[in-house]
Design a protein around this motif. Structure first.
Motif, PDB file in Angstrom:
ATOM      1  N   CYS A  91       0.840  -1.198   0.000  1.00 34.79           N
ATOM      2  CA  CYS A  91       0.000   0.000   0.000  1.00 34.79           C
ATOM      3  C   CYS A  91       0.878   1.252   0.000  1.00 34.79           C
ATOM      4  O   CYS A  91       1.796   1.373   0.822  1.00 34.79           O
ATOM      5  N   CYS A  94       0.060   3.270   3.557  1.00 34.73           N
ATOM      6  CA  CYS A  94       0.381   2.765   4.908  1.00 34.73           C
ATOM      7  C   CYS A  94       1.463   1.681   4.912  1.00 34.73           C
ATOM      8  O   CYS A  94       1.789   1.149   5.985  1.00 34.73           O
ATOM      9  N   CYS A 112      -4.247  -0.527   0.008  1.00 29.03           N
ATOM     10  CA  CYS A 112      -5.090  -1.511   0.663  1.00 29.03           C
ATOM     11  C   CYS A 112      -6.523  -0.963   0.671  1.00 29.03           C
ATOM     12  O   CYS A 112      -6.738   0.233   0.419  1.00 29.03           O
ATOM     13  N   CYS A 115      -7.214   2.152   3.002  1.00 34.89           N
ATOM     14  CA  CYS A 115      -6.643   3.412   2.507  1.00 34.89           C
ATOM     15  C   CYS A 115      -7.356   3.870   1.241  1.00 34.89           C
ATOM     16  O   CYS A 115      -7.524   5.067   1.015  1.00 34.89           O
TER      17      CYS A 115
END
Ligand SMILES: [Zn+2]
Length: 126
Positions: A91, A94, A112, A115
């Motif tokens: 991701c 994050c 992800c 997010c």
């Protein structure tokens, strides 16, 4: 580093390889319908750099279908670049590994699911 097994990565890469010519053909058909001159030559694609500039050209065209296809094509180029530099499947917001199930549904995913939802909510506010 990515937590994907090499067989999973290969499968996702293959999905994108199979999707790319479909997108190209759709873009080509869309441009043909619009009678845009000079794009056929670009679309035959001899170099990667040419392909990428083509995709960005097409996003400037005011045609929703061709634009959506061109964005998806650009996403494929970007995903391949991330595969090459080892950041694919991570991701971008994050740094957590994106679950394989999500990548299989959406091989060019940059985020992800959590997010992505935050990202889309922010974008919708603008
Ligand atoms: Zn995330």
């Amino acid at each position: 580093m990515t937590s994907l097994a090499s067989s999973q990565r290969e499968h996702l890469a293959k999905m994108m390889d199979e999707r790319e010519p479909v997108l190209r053909e759709e873009i080509r058909a869309g441009l043909r319908r619009m009678r845009v001159e000079g794009y056929d030559e670009l679309l035959s694609g001899t170099s990667d750099a040419g392909d990428e500039s083509l995709a960005s050209l097409v996003t400037d065209i005011n045609n929703a279908d061709a634009k959506r296809d061109a964005v998806e094509l650009q996403d494929i180029f970007a995903a391949r670049a991330r595969m090459a530099d080892g950041t694919y499947g991570i991701c971008i917001d994050c740094d957590v590994a994106i679950p394989y199930e999500r990548l299989e549904a959406y091989p060019t995913a940059k985020r992800c699911l959590a997010c992505q939802q935050v990202h889309e909510a922010k974008r919708a506010q603008r």
